[in-house]
Design an enzyme around this catalytic site. Sequence first.
Site, PDB file in Angstrom:
ATOM      1  N   GLU A 148     -24.924  33.699 -32.656  1.00  0.00           N
ATOM      2  CA  GLU A 148     -24.548  32.826 -31.536  1.00  0.00           C
ATOM      3  C   GLU A 148     -24.608  33.612 -30.241  1.00  0.00           C
ATOM      4  O   GLU A 148     -24.306  34.810 -30.225  1.00  0.00           O
ATOM      5  CB  GLU A 148     -23.092  32.332 -31.701  1.00  0.00           C
ATOM      6  CG  GLU A 148     -22.908  31.138 -32.604  1.00  0.00           C
ATOM      7  CD  GLU A 148     -21.468  30.674 -32.670  1.00  0.00           C
ATOM      8  OE1 GLU A 148     -21.201  29.768 -33.464  1.00  0.00           O
ATOM      9  OE2 GLU A 148     -20.606  31.212 -31.943  1.00  0.00           O
ATOM     10  N   LYS A 190     -22.069  36.403 -36.869  1.00  0.00           N
ATOM     11  CA  LYS A 190     -20.889  35.876 -37.557  1.00  0.00           C
ATOM     12  C   LYS A 190     -21.188  35.599 -39.023  1.00  0.00           C
ATOM     13  O   LYS A 190     -22.261  35.105 -39.360  1.00  0.00           O
ATOM     14  CB  LYS A 190     -20.432  34.573 -36.891  1.00  0.00           C
ATOM     15  CG  LYS A 190     -19.921  34.748 -35.466  1.00  0.00           C
ATOM     16  CD  LYS A 190     -19.353  33.435 -34.953  1.00  0.00           C
ATOM     17  CE  LYS A 190     -18.761  33.621 -33.557  1.00  0.00           C
ATOM     18  NZ  LYS A 190     -18.129  32.381 -33.078  1.00  0.00           N
ATOM     19  N   ARG A 196      -6.384  21.828 -42.129  1.00  0.00           N
ATOM     20  CA  ARG A 196      -4.980  21.924 -42.561  1.00  0.00           C
ATOM     21  C   ARG A 196      -4.066  21.576 -41.400  1.00  0.00           C
ATOM     22  O   ARG A 196      -4.528  21.407 -40.259  1.00  0.00           O
ATOM     23  CB  ARG A 196      -4.678  23.364 -42.981  1.00  0.00           C
ATOM     24  CG  ARG A 196      -4.979  24.331 -41.852  1.00  0.00           C
ATOM     25  CD  ARG A 196      -4.298  25.664 -41.964  1.00  0.00           C
ATOM     26  NE  ARG A 196      -4.349  26.387 -40.689  1.00  0.00           N
ATOM     27  CZ  ARG A 196      -5.375  27.079 -40.241  1.00  0.00           C
ATOM     28  NH1 ARG A 196      -6.472  27.204 -40.954  1.00  0.00           N
ATOM     29  NH2 ARG A 196      -5.317  27.672 -39.065  1.00  0.00           N
TER      30      ARG A 196
HETATM   31  C1  MV4 Z   1     -16.920  33.597 -30.163  1.00  0.00           C
HETATM   32  C2  MV4 Z   1     -16.549  34.177 -28.929  1.00  0.00           C
HETATM   33  C3  MV4 Z   1     -17.492  34.241 -27.943  1.00  0.00           C
HETATM   34  N1  MV4 Z   1     -18.729  33.772 -28.151  1.00  0.00           N
HETATM   35  N2  MV4 Z   1     -18.174  33.140 -30.315  1.00  0.00           N
HETATM   36  C4  MV4 Z   1     -12.912  34.611 -32.534  1.00  0.00           C
HETATM   37  C5  MV4 Z   1     -12.302  33.954 -33.710  1.00  0.00           C
HETATM   38  C6  MV4 Z   1     -13.326  33.044 -34.271  1.00  0.00           C
HETATM   39  N3  MV4 Z   1     -12.746  31.778 -34.552  1.00  0.00           N
HETATM   40  C7  MV4 Z   1     -14.391  32.962 -33.244  1.00  0.00           C
HETATM   41  N4  MV4 Z   1     -14.046  33.854 -32.173  1.00  0.00           N
HETATM   42  C8  MV4 Z   1     -14.822  33.977 -31.070  1.00  0.00           C
HETATM   43  N5  MV4 Z   1     -16.072  33.502 -31.173  1.00  0.00           N
HETATM   44  C9  MV4 Z   1     -19.037  33.236 -29.341  1.00  0.00           C
HETATM   45  N6  MV4 Z   1     -20.282  32.767 -29.529  1.00  0.00           N
HETATM   46  C10 MV4 Z   1     -15.252  34.649 -28.790  1.00  0.00           C
HETATM   47  C11 MV4 Z   1     -14.388  34.561 -29.862  1.00  0.00           C
HETATM   48  C12 MV4 Z   1     -13.068  35.079 -29.643  1.00  0.00           C
HETATM   49  C13 MV4 Z   1     -11.966  34.230 -29.639  1.00  0.00           C
HETATM   50  C14 MV4 Z   1     -12.056  32.869 -29.880  1.00  0.00           C
HETATM   51  C15 MV4 Z   1     -10.948  32.058 -29.890  1.00  0.00           C
HETATM   52  C16 MV4 Z   1      -9.704  32.612 -29.641  1.00  0.00           C
HETATM   53  C17 MV4 Z   1      -9.570  33.946 -29.407  1.00  0.00           C
HETATM   54  C18 MV4 Z   1     -10.687  34.772 -29.403  1.00  0.00           C
HETATM   55  C19 MV4 Z   1     -10.536  36.131 -29.163  1.00  0.00           C
HETATM   56  C20 MV4 Z   1     -11.621  36.933 -29.161  1.00  0.00           C
HETATM   57  C21 MV4 Z   1     -12.896  36.420 -29.417  1.00  0.00           C
END
Ligand code: MV4
Length: 502
Positions: free
Chosen positions: A200, A158, A292
């Site tokens: 992560e 990330k 926000r």
């Molecule tokens: C993740 C994850 C799985 N594992 N991190 C997507 C947006 C960003 N805010 C972080 N996201 C994610 N991070 C780890 N370590 C899966 C997502 C993710 C997700 C998170 C929240 C809402 C929708 C999502 C859709 C796809 C992936």
Amino acid sequence: MIKKVLIANRGEIAIRVMRSCREMDIASVAVYSEADRNSMHVRYADEAFFIGPSPSSESYLNVENIIGAAKQAGADAIHPGYGFLSENAKFAERCEKEGIIFIGPSPFSISSMGDKITARKRMIKAGVPVVPGTAEPITDETLAISKIEEIGLPVMIKASAGGGGKGMRLVKKKADILSSIRSARSEAITAFGDDAVYIEKYIESPHHIEFQILADKHGNAIHLFERECSVQRRHQKVIEETPSPLMTPELRMEMGSHAVAAAKAAKYYGAGTIEFIVDDNLNYYFLEMNTRLQVEHPITERVVGVDLVKEQIRIAEGKKLELKQEELEQFGHAIECRIYAEDPDKNFMPSPGVIKHITEPLGLGVRHDGYVYEGYEIPIYYDPLISKLIVWAKTRPEAIDRMKRALWAYKITGIKTSIPFLARIMETNDFINGNYNTHFIEDNADFLMKRQACGKRCEDIALITAYFHYKERLDNSSGKKNGVLDKSDWKDFGRKLAVKRL
Ligand code: MV4
């Protein structure tokens, strides 16, 4: 005391903010671009200032013009809404320098939470669970590989300056590690001017659950419970609800305390959101903080009974929070559907154009936060969100029934909208059973898309058959009831016939 607020935004959220201002006897100042001359937020405000050409980079993101308008209007404060300049630390700082109150957190909180590596470190220090991974940015590629072997594949790379899904890479195979790090880095430097990335562990099918927090400038912080935001498509939220069907009272209290600890660790004041991902075993991890007011804030307002914009304004004035954590409770159930001007039959392509007709849903337990009207042309320059339909009922099943009714009553012609798609979600078993995670839309794609074939054809056939039936009856004058044609009769006939033919 704030007497005049400039709203540095447009559309439904600008009007939403102005509504609270009006109730507080605060004058509201709108700003508008070329494309927004006829926008509802301009009409709703007490005053309005032109701030530039249609592209947001030249108007709603134009700091000089917005500050200029605020000074000319004599506004004491600026509310940034969401998007645009709402999470721009430099803008918040500039407001302060100009002696204008920024209705939001300090520039320090915005920038430290905007940098995901800094935010992660701060949360670790505050005892808030984060996803297992690296605390520092990756500098050495061989070190990264050994770190990933320690964490175990799959992992996510990330961008520290990213968020909301930008600058992320999922790595499943060892062979892909280096290329993923490099491509995440180059995307991050192009998009954010910062190539810092971190690692992560990948959480397979998470729920996205966020906690609303409020904190004042005197060190008091509370949470207003959770919102379940897992129904999303390509990082765009589609439906939000509260309470979350996944939540237990114990988990809610524990996560709520961590959300408050997170806000305190960020030295936060204002309204904010702590985003968590939650796995099927109810392990939860801090993901990011949104500094926000959020699009989906109304469901919290409805269930907790708080006006979040009023609270934001009071906090900005330096007042102490009057709400007490132990006095807050969730009453009933609220669901929000985001109504977009997009065509679900054409891969959700934006569908701008002129609103020919609109009938908004009303009635018990319905809130409709929008900004469009008949004859209004939705500009191509901005987010295609038309409105937010929020329903409340005592229980979740009743809230779903109410949402179905409201979506049924909501008629817009002239453009395509996501309404039929949302109505289909209300009929999807996994949604009805509260059995869903962030993969809900892809997992149910077949069922959700079948609507198109049936729904659209059904409507067309109903219309054609109804027309012929109507015409036939006109011709032999058998369609007269007390000398007047009975319209509901032919409509019903057409529908039944269409269903039979399918
Ligand atoms: C993740 C994850 C799985 N594992 N991190 C997507 C947006 C960003 N805010 C972080 N996201 C994610 N991070 C780890 N370590 C899966 C997502 C993710 C997700 C998170 C929240 C809402 C929708 C999502 C859709 C796809 C992936």
